[in-house]
Design a protein around this motif. Structure first.
Motif, short mmCIF file in Angstrom:
data_model
loop_
_atom_site.label_atom_id
_atom_site.label_comp_id
_atom_site.label_asym_id
_atom_site.label_seq_id
_atom_site.Cartn_x
_atom_site.Cartn_y
_atom_site.Cartn_z
N LEU A 25 -4.22 -5.34 -1.27
CA LEU A 25 -3.14 -4.35 -1.16
C LEU A 25 -2.66 -4.02 -2.57
N VAL A 33 -0.58 2.95 6.00
CA VAL A 33 -0.71 4.02 6.99
C VAL A 33 -1.71 3.58 8.07
N LEU A 48 -1.54 -7.12 -4.92
CA LEU A 48 -1.98 -7.17 -6.33
C LEU A 48 -0.90 -6.73 -7.32
N TYR A 74 0.21 6.35 -10.28
CA TYR A 74 0.01 7.72 -10.77
C TYR A 74 1.15 8.17 -11.67
N THR A 95 -0.70 16.12 -8.67
CA THR A 95 -0.88 16.76 -7.35
C THR A 95 -0.86 15.74 -6.21
N ALA A 104 3.82 4.53 -6.21
CA ALA A 104 3.15 3.36 -5.63
C ALA A 104 1.63 3.47 -5.70
N GLY A 105 1.09 4.65 -5.41
CA GLY A 105 -0.37 4.82 -5.30
C GLY A 105 -1.07 4.65 -6.63
N GLY A 109 -6.59 2.03 -5.55
CA GLY A 109 -6.51 2.35 -4.13
C GLY A 109 -7.32 3.59 -3.78
N THR A 113 -10.34 3.25 -1.16
CA THR A 113 -10.48 4.09 0.05
C THR A 113 -11.71 4.97 -0.05
N ILE A 161 -12.67 -7.69 -6.83
CA ILE A 161 -11.46 -6.89 -7.06
C ILE A 161 -11.80 -5.81 -8.08
N VAL A 186 -0.14 17.59 -0.29
CA VAL A 186 -1.29 18.03 0.52
C VAL A 186 -2.57 17.34 0.07
N ILE A 187 -3.37 16.97 1.06
CA ILE A 187 -4.71 16.47 0.79
C ILE A 187 -5.59 17.70 0.55
C1 LIG Z 1 2.18 10.86 2.34
C2 LIG Z 1 0.90 10.59 1.61
C3 LIG Z 1 0.37 11.57 0.76
C4 LIG Z 1 -0.81 11.32 0.06
N1 LIG Z 1 -1.29 12.30 -0.76
C5 LIG Z 1 -2.42 12.09 -1.45
C6 LIG Z 1 -2.94 13.08 -2.34
O1 LIG Z 1 -2.37 14.18 -2.50
N2 LIG Z 1 -4.09 12.80 -3.02
C7 LIG Z 1 -4.75 11.60 -2.87
O2 LIG Z 1 -5.78 11.39 -3.52
N3 LIG Z 1 -4.29 10.65 -2.03
C8 LIG Z 1 -3.16 10.85 -1.32
N4 LIG Z 1 -2.69 9.90 -0.47
C9 LIG Z 1 -3.48 8.67 -0.29
C10 LIG Z 1 -3.09 7.52 -1.26
O3 LIG Z 1 -1.80 7.70 -1.80
C11 LIG Z 1 -4.10 7.39 -2.43
O4 LIG Z 1 -5.40 7.22 -1.94
C12 LIG Z 1 -3.74 6.23 -3.37
O5 LIG Z 1 -4.53 6.33 -4.53
C13 LIG Z 1 -3.94 4.86 -2.73
O6 LIG Z 1 -3.55 3.88 -3.67
P1 LIG Z 1 -2.76 2.56 -3.23
O7 LIG Z 1 -2.52 1.78 -4.46
O8 LIG Z 1 -1.56 2.91 -2.42
O9 LIG Z 1 -3.88 1.87 -2.30
P2 LIG Z 1 -3.70 0.85 -1.09
O10 LIG Z 1 -3.21 1.56 0.11
O11 LIG Z 1 -2.98 -0.38 -1.51
O12 LIG Z 1 -5.25 0.45 -0.88
C14 LIG Z 1 -6.19 1.42 -0.44
C15 LIG Z 1 -7.55 0.73 -0.25
O13 LIG Z 1 -8.05 0.29 -1.50
C16 LIG Z 1 -8.23 -1.12 -1.49
N5 LIG Z 1 -7.81 -1.58 -2.82
C17 LIG Z 1 -6.63 -1.33 -3.43
N6 LIG Z 1 -6.62 -1.87 -4.67
C18 LIG Z 1 -7.81 -2.49 -4.82
C19 LIG Z 1 -8.41 -3.25 -5.88
N7 LIG Z 1 -7.77 -3.46 -7.05
N8 LIG Z 1 -9.65 -3.75 -5.69
C20 LIG Z 1 -10.31 -3.52 -4.54
N9 LIG Z 1 -9.82 -2.80 -3.50
C21 LIG Z 1 -8.57 -2.30 -3.64
C22 LIG Z 1 -7.36 -1.65 -0.35
O14 LIG Z 1 -7.87 -2.86 0.18
C23 LIG Z 1 -7.47 -0.51 0.64
O15 LIG Z 1 -8.68 -0.59 1.37
C24 LIG Z 1 -1.50 10.10 0.23
C25 LIG Z 1 -0.96 9.10 1.08
C26 LIG Z 1 0.21 9.35 1.75
C27 LIG Z 1 0.78 8.27 2.65
#
Ligand SMILES: Cc1cc2nc3c(=O)[nH]c(=O)nc-3n(C[C@H](O)[C@H](O)[C@H](O)COP(=O)(O)OP(=O)(O)OC[C@H]3O[C@@H](n4cnc5c(N)ncnc54)[C@H](O)[C@@H]3O)c2cc1C
Length: 279
Positions: A25, A33, A48, A74, A95, A104-105, A109, A113, A161, A186-187
């Motif tokens: 995480l 989600v 992490l 970001y 964006t 947070a993202g 991640g 994904t 990792i 928006v995605i």
């Molecule tokens: C409301 C909303 C809007 C969004 N808009 C966008 C957008 O505009 N553009 C976009 O690209 N994305 C968008 N997203 C998706 C998300 O924010 C991105 O994909 C983001 O980069 C995920 O990062 P995270 O740190 O939150 O990942 P997490 O949710 O913590 O993890 C995502 C996945 O990656 C794995 N992971 C995480 N870190 C590591 C690591 N260090 N090593 C190995 N595996 C790992 C996790 O196990 C999980 O499978 C949106 C999400 C939401 C809820």
């Protein structure tokens, strides 16, 4: 579910080794989600955010590269020194979702994904980023093109990792643009990153294929038709956009149609190459 909280990289890799099948995480903006919708039910979670090695970025002036830790959010890419070094990444970061999501993202991640719509991924692809992975005993470096293997599939091993990515710093113009069903939060239904790096044009596309795509024919055409100052004529830009459209592999889905995506990604490519985007 039990949540483990390592405070160093060695502790994190050891926990992953000791807890087979544990879910990593970072910001949780994808994972939580999926948990909330009952699409994933992790038994054990390794969070992490308290691993300092993953939360930092650094500049290597000699190599002309920047390392960005997988858990750097970001919001740290949107402005400041990092945005100057890799402007296309700053544009992509701006964006992503809302300020809360960008706080947070993370890139880790986005790579974890591995959605073809992930906004950082065309930038990593256009700049030939290297993805760094670590397990308890090993480390390995993988070109991002080999890391992204399909829709929501990557080549990470279960015990690894993502440490972060290494990118070249800008030495030519670069930019990122996306199209969605509205202007914010928006995605993408189509996205593109253009970079002129070491004099060679690169274009990578998001949301128009099973994974992020590079366009070798369009890149070759452009490299043969760039003016000495890196500019392009209207006709060359138009043809570049047409070739990019041809190399895209979009599908119809709930967000858009293949026909629209193919058109849109060509327009994005044409605009980016003409715009010569700066940060
Ligand atoms: C409301 C909303 C809007 C969004 N808009 C966008 C957008 O505009 N553009 C976009 O690209 N994305 C968008 N997203 C998706 C998300 O924010 C991105 O994909 C983001 O980069 C995920 O990062 P995270 O740190 O939150 O990942 P997490 O949710 O913590 O993890 C995502 C996945 O990656 C794995 N992971 C995480 N870190 C590591 C690591 N260090 N090593 C190995 N595996 C790992 C996790 O196990 C999980 O499978 C949106 C999400 C939401 C809820």
């Amino acid at each position: 579910m039990p949540v483990l909280l390592p405070t160093s990289l060695s502790e994190a890799t050891q926990m992953l080794s000791d807890t087979p099948g544990a879910t990593l995480l970072a910001g949780g903006t994808d994972l939580m989600v999926e948990v909330n919708f009952n699409h994933r039910k992790p038994n054990d979670v390794i969070a992490l955010r308290h691993v300092p090695e993953l939360s930092q970025w650094s500049l290597n002036k000699v190599a002309g590269t920047v390392f960005i830790g997988s858990a750097v959010p970001y919001k740290h890419m949107e402005s400041g020194e990092l945005a100057q070094l890799v402007p296309a990444l700053a544009q992509a970061a701006r964006t992503v979702g809302s300020p809360q999501i960008r706080a947070a993202g993370s890139i880790g991640g986005n790579l974890g994904t591995c959605s073809p719509a992930g906004d950082s991924l065309p930038v990593l692809s256009a700049l030939d980023a290297i993805v760094h992975l670590a397990s308890v005993n090993t480390t390995r470096d993988v070109p991002v093109s080999d890391f992204m293997v399909g829709p929501k599939r990557n080549s990470r091993e279960q015990n690894e990792i993502i440490l972060g990515v290494t990118l070249p710093i800008r030495n030519g113009r670069q930019g990122y643009a996306k199209v969605g069903v509205r202007n914010a939060m928006v995605i993408s239904v189509a996205s593109a990153c253009f970079a002129l790096q070491d004099g060679s044009p690169r274009i990578a596309l998001g949301s128009v294929g099973p994974t992020v795509l590079r366009c070798p024919h369009a890149e070759q055409f452009l490299s043969q038709n760039l003016a000495a100052d890196g500019s392009v004529s209207d006709d060359v830009a138009k043809e570049f956009g047409r070739l990019v459209s041809q190399e895209s592999k979009p599908i119809d889905d709930h967000r858009s149609t293949a026909v629209y995506r193919r058109h849109a990604v060509g327009v994005l490519a044409q605009r980016l190459v003409q715009r010569g985007v700066q940060s």
